[in-house]
Motif scaffolding. Sequence first.
Motif, mmCIF file in Angstrom:
data_model
loop_
_atom_site.group_PDB
_atom_site.id
_atom_site.type_symbol
_atom_site.label_atom_id
_atom_site.label_comp_id
_atom_site.label_asym_id
_atom_site.label_seq_id
_atom_site.Cartn_x
_atom_site.Cartn_y
_atom_site.Cartn_z
ATOM 1 N N ARG A 43 42.046 -7.203 125.798
ATOM 2 C CA ARG A 43 42.802 -7.445 127.040
ATOM 3 C C ARG A 43 42.429 -8.748 127.732
ATOM 4 O O ARG A 43 43.143 -9.191 128.628
ATOM 5 C CB ARG A 43 42.622 -6.269 127.990
ATOM 6 N N ARG A 44 41.349 -9.385 127.345
ATOM 7 C CA ARG A 44 40.948 -10.653 127.974
ATOM 8 C C ARG A 44 41.937 -11.788 127.671
ATOM 9 O O ARG A 44 42.010 -12.761 128.410
ATOM 10 C CB ARG A 44 39.573 -11.092 127.470
ATOM 11 N N PHE A 45 42.651 -11.691 126.574
ATOM 12 C CA PHE A 45 43.453 -12.803 126.069
ATOM 13 C C PHE A 45 44.926 -12.672 126.405
ATOM 14 O O PHE A 45 45.480 -11.581 126.358
ATOM 15 C CB PHE A 45 43.316 -12.887 124.545
ATOM 16 N N ALA A 46 45.558 -13.813 126.708
ATOM 17 C CA ALA A 46 47.018 -13.893 126.754
ATOM 18 C C ALA A 46 47.448 -14.010 125.304
ATOM 19 O O ALA A 46 47.014 -14.914 124.591
ATOM 20 C CB ALA A 46 47.460 -15.110 127.562
ATOM 21 N N LYS A 47 48.269 -13.088 124.845
ATOM 22 C CA LYS A 47 48.565 -12.957 123.423
ATOM 23 C C LYS A 47 49.912 -13.560 123.022
ATOM 24 O O LYS A 47 50.823 -13.637 123.830
ATOM 25 C CB LYS A 47 48.530 -11.484 123.047
ATOM 26 N N PHE A 48 49.977 -13.959 121.748
ATOM 27 C CA PHE A 48 51.219 -14.433 121.159
ATOM 28 C C PHE A 48 51.249 -13.976 119.704
ATOM 29 O O PHE A 48 50.210 -13.744 119.091
ATOM 30 C CB PHE A 48 51.362 -15.957 121.280
ATOM 31 N N PRO A 49 52.448 -13.820 119.127
ATOM 32 C CA PRO A 49 52.550 -13.311 117.759
ATOM 33 C C PRO A 49 52.085 -14.334 116.732
ATOM 34 O O PRO A 49 52.211 -15.538 116.931
ATOM 35 C CB PRO A 49 54.037 -13.007 117.593
ATOM 36 N N VAL A 50 51.555 -13.822 115.638
ATOM 37 C CA VAL A 50 51.129 -14.641 114.501
ATOM 38 C C VAL A 50 51.764 -14.039 113.253
ATOM 39 O O VAL A 50 51.616 -12.837 113.000
ATOM 40 C CB VAL A 50 49.590 -14.643 114.354
ATOM 41 N N ALA A 51 52.479 -14.857 112.519
ATOM 42 C CA ALA A 51 53.097 -14.367 111.281
ATOM 43 C C ALA A 51 52.023 -14.260 110.201
ATOM 44 O O ALA A 51 51.273 -15.202 109.972
ATOM 45 C CB ALA A 51 54.195 -15.318 110.836
#
Length: 160
Positions: free
Chosen positions: A99-107
């Motif tokens: 939860r610390r991180f702002a997330k984005f998708p990784v293929a």
Amino acid sequence: MRSGNPVDITRGIILAEPITIARDDYNLILAPGTPTTSVHIPEDGSLSPEAVDASFAEAAQLLARLGRQTSTLFCESWLLDPTLELLSSPEGNLCSFMRRFAKFPVASVRPMMVERVFGWGANNFKTSDLPERTSLQRNLKQRLMAGGDVYDVGGVIVIP
């Protein structure tokens, strides 16, 4: 004004519905060319909030001594997959770290979670043959048997 598909930074997914916002309505943290530092998560490292805080503080001090002008840390890992909240204790260290991180998708063709949770080579086994020695293994196996997915996820955090 800018238009595009926003990223849900909690779930690490790109939303289908495009939006348009004024540049003054958002705070750009990371853009092409912005220096950042990659975070490595040691297999035997503690993910307790205190240990993570200490590690990030140590990283900030080291980067300052090296004269590296970066205000963000970057990580790409199965440990950032929000699915962990369904597989382990939401109050536990894994979820706290995620939860610390702002997330984005990784293929990725094969998300690392299966091999990291069950052991190297586990992607070559039938799901029904995977071990169930821990609650995380049991919960992940159950999710996979039910047709659920897991992901590698990227994340960024502003250096505290």
